[in-house]
Write a protein that holds these residues in place. Structure first.
Motif, mmCIF file in Angstrom:
data_model
loop_
_atom_site.group_PDB
_atom_site.id
_atom_site.type_symbol
_atom_site.label_atom_id
_atom_site.label_comp_id
_atom_site.label_asym_id
_atom_site.label_seq_id
_atom_site.Cartn_x
_atom_site.Cartn_y
_atom_site.Cartn_z
ATOM 1 N N ASP A 280 -2.676 -4.505 8.637
ATOM 2 C CA ASP A 280 -1.449 -3.809 8.272
ATOM 3 C C ASP A 280 -0.867 -4.377 6.982
ATOM 4 O O ASP A 280 -1.489 -5.191 6.302
ATOM 5 N N ILE A 281 0.346 -3.964 6.673
ATOM 6 C CA ILE A 281 0.983 -4.360 5.425
ATOM 7 C C ILE A 281 1.208 -5.866 5.343
ATOM 8 O O ILE A 281 1.205 -6.442 4.249
ATOM 9 N N GLU A 282 1.382 -6.521 6.478
ATOM 10 C CA GLU A 282 1.594 -7.974 6.450
ATOM 11 C C GLU A 282 0.371 -8.687 5.881
ATOM 12 O O GLU A 282 0.491 -9.600 5.051
ATOM 13 N N ALA A 283 -0.822 -8.261 6.314
ATOM 14 C CA ALA A 283 -2.050 -8.871 5.794
ATOM 15 C C ALA A 283 -2.216 -8.577 4.309
ATOM 16 O O ALA A 283 -2.627 -9.444 3.526
ATOM 17 N N THR A 284 -1.890 -7.353 3.905
ATOM 18 C CA THR A 284 -2.002 -6.983 2.485
ATOM 19 C C THR A 284 -1.012 -7.777 1.643
ATOM 20 O O THR A 284 -1.335 -8.224 0.541
#
Length: 673
Positions: A280-284
């Protein structure tokens, strides 16, 4: 097992669709949008009515020439897909997109000719650290089996290609797939959801063999799974799904799904895999190095200038919330005010009131913002996270300048410079097709007629012999006259020496106040020698002369020097020089012999060729080649390598040019003058 991935990642996701030219990326996007209800039906690429075919250039050349964004919903989650061009000439479009995406879907097929292009794409994903799924397209037309296809494609990937599905055949025709993790069969239905079925008994042994191979690969990263396989214990399905998700997110494997995008087959399983396994956006955000905290951080992925809506900055919200009219800051302290937030579906936009972390939206009228920039609600901004032709009529020059500036905002890979020697405006890009599309946009979108041609070659001239020459300028026209008298020695210098001026005047034959005027006259003449080009590698010595106490002047001695140079240079055996470039060509190894044969045809000399370090199946060929031969080199290189070769040219030295080619260069220069 069962805890490595940490469960499904919810929230908006952004997925890049990448792959070699004509692999079926746009068709897959159409199938996804139709399956999720974003569009009423799946349009074939040949119709010219797909979501990605919204530019006249894309329709004219039957290829995607820019990244296309489309947001849809699937099982309650927002997904934005980005169809990235497959041609290497438009690969620049993908980089700022890929950097801000959570995952990439790599569309591939069993075509050996496309492996080098696939390798370039996979290497870019490696460089950016983007996890990926491979969608093996056109399985209904494949001659070889999928496992043989994976062996063919594996050299393009730095990590194992993990086969997650195998085709289900009946009488030699692919009618569905078998999911190796679910141990379930799916019977394809054209443009509709597949029918779930039991695995046929005739296919059971083949499924078990392929499944064990998948589990062996997963076990390389899970000791407990390895023990279970060694002890012949059946691992629980939830643990297998957990391993699949964890290894995908870590970039340890590339799961391979199969289907036929043209018929909508395999699309639902792909969507479910993205929903369950994608980061998700957290990993990105962590991958990009965005700061933690409550600030809103926005990454600009693409700039679009629309006919009626003005400038749009397609952006990923990395953190925080964003409302219309919000004020954002760039790293240099510049402020930018958002004027409109839009959801994208190709060329269509739907206005939104706000956006949140993970959303991919278009932001209106951020005039000072360009592709690749990072904006933040924190004052002072944050450090950027992504690094990334003359008109026919003079009245169009200002208009063209503004149009090119807009194009450069949309396409940061364009380079514009002014050549002082030729007074040309030189536009540089990634190849012939790239520049053709730019020209078409100038002429179509901006209504500016453009004449395009290869940039002028910066020829020079020099001399082979030494000569001594007197130059006398004497004119009487009433009142003060003009008088200047010089004797100069002209001699050649070693290549690359430039120009040297000296004087050996004795007894005040030429007063010191006029020696500088003589040098000025000499330099002025050297701008265009007897062959019509700037003169280099020449030494001029002022050895003697005379003056008149009343009639001598700076201008008179400049004129005398020019006369001496004009008459003396003709006796020095002038010769034309052409720039020789050092060229480094990157090519697939199976095309190296073609490249080596091509170089001498362009008056080039091969210096060496060797394997490209870290790139199995690729070579580097180094050569020297006249700049005059490089203008359309990229066309032949791409033709010889299925569109994937590239080159870099740097100036190496100047070399003499004689005979017919020299005559042609001088004739062309005369016409231009």
């Amino acid at each position: 097992m069962g805890t490595r991935a940490g469960g499904r990642r919810t929230g908006p996701k952004c997925i890049a669709i990448v792959g070699p030219f004509a692999s079926g990326k746009t068709t897959l996007l159409e199938a996804i949008l139709a399956r999720t209800g974003a569009i009423p039906r799946q349009n074939p690429v040949s119709s010219g009515n797909t979501v990605s075919d919204h530019s006249p250039e894309a329709r004219a050349h039957a290829m995607s020439v820019e990244a296309t964004f489309a947001t849809t919903e699937f099982m309650g989650e927002k997904l934005t897909f980005v169809d990235c061009p497959g041609s290497i000439e438009f690969s620049f479009e993908a980089e700022p997109v890929l950097a801000a995406c959570d995952i990439a879907v790599v569309v591939a097929e069993a075509d050996e000719k496309k492996i080098p292009a696939l390798q370039l794409i996979m290497r870019k994903l490696d460089d950016l650290g983007v996890p990926r799924i491979m969608f093996l397209n056109k399985v209904d037309k494949a001659i070889s089996g999928v496992r043989d296809t994976l062996k063919l494609l594996q050299p393009a990937s730095s990590v194992p290609l993990l086969l997650r599905q195998i085709p289900l055949r009946k009488n030699g025709v692919v009618i569905g797939s078998i999911d190796l993790a679910l141990e379930r069969a799916y019977i394809y239905r054209e443009y509709a959801e597949s029918e779930v079925a039991q695995i046929p008994s005739d296919d059971r042994a083949r499924e078990l063999e392929a499944r064990f191979s998948m589990l062996e690969t997963l076990a390389d990263h899970d000791d407990q799974l390895m023990e279970q396989l060694l002890e012949e214990i059946e691992p629980p399905k939830d643990a297998i799904f957990d391993d699949l998700a964890a290894d995908l997110r870590d970039g340890a494997v590339t799961p391979v799904l199969i289907g036929t995008a043209e018929k909508g087959n395999g699309v639902l399983r792909l969507l479910k895999t993205i929903r369950h396994d994608a980061p998700d956006i957290e990993a990105t955000r962590k991958r990009l190095g965005a700061p933690d905290g409550n600030a809103t951080v926005v990454q600009v992925m693409k700039t679009i200038h629309t006919a009626h809506g003005g400038k749009l900055s397609v952006s990923r919200i990395l953190s925080g919330q964003l409302a219309d009219a919000s004020e954002l800051f760039l790293s240099n302290g510049t402020t930018a005010k958002v004027s409109g937030i839009y959801k994208m579906l190709g060329k269509d936009q739907t206005k939104l009131t706000s956006a949140r972390a993970g959303d991919t939206v278009a932001l209106g009228k951020l005039d000072d913002v360009t592709t690749g920039q990072t904006l933040s609600s924190a004052k002072g901004g944050i450090k950027p996270l992504v690094t990334l032709m003359p008109p026919k009529e003079r009245k169009d020059e200002v208009k063209m300048s503004a149009a090119i500036q807009r194009l450069a905002e949309e396409d940061p890979s364009l380079s514009l410079r002014h050549n002082q020697d030729s007074a040309e405006t030189v536009l540089s890009g990634h190849g012939e097709m790239h520049l053709r599309v730019v020209r078409e946009r100038l002429e179509g979108k901006n209504q500016i007629p453009v004449e395009g041609h290869a940039p002028a070659v910066p020829y020079r001239e020099t001399i082979r012999k030494t000569a001594q020459q007197r130059g006398r300028h004497k004119k009487q026209s009433g009142g003060h006259g003009q008088f200047g008298d010089v004797v100069i020695e002209i001699k050649p210098l070693p290549r690359g020496s430039g120009f040297q001026f000296t004087d050996t005047i004795t007894g005040g034959a030429v007063p010191k106040t006029y020696i500088q005027s003589v040098e000025t006259g000499v330099r002025d003449y050297l701008k265009s020698g007897p062959l019509g080009f700037p003169v280099v590698d020449v030494a001029v010595n002022l050895s003697d002369g005379s003056y008149h106490a009343v009639d001598s002047s700076d201008m008179a001695f400049q004129m005398a020097a020019k006369l001496a140079m004009k008459e003396g240079m003709a006796a020095c055996s002038p010769v034309l020089l052409e720039p020789i470039m050092k060229v480094e060509i990157v090519t697939p190894s199976d095309a190296t012999s073609k490249i080596i044969a091509l170089i001498p045809q362009r008056r080039g000399q091969i210096l060496r060729y060797d394997a490209r370090p870290g790139w199995p199946g690729w070579d580097i060929v180094e050569a020297t080649m006249p700049q005059a031969e490089i203008g359309d080199l990229i066309i032949e290189l791409r033709s010889a390598t299925a569109g994937v070769a590239s080159y870099r040219a740097t100036f190496d030295h100047m070399a003499e040019l004689t005979g017919r080619l020299a005559d042609e260069a001088m004739n062309a220069n005369g016409k231009a003058a």
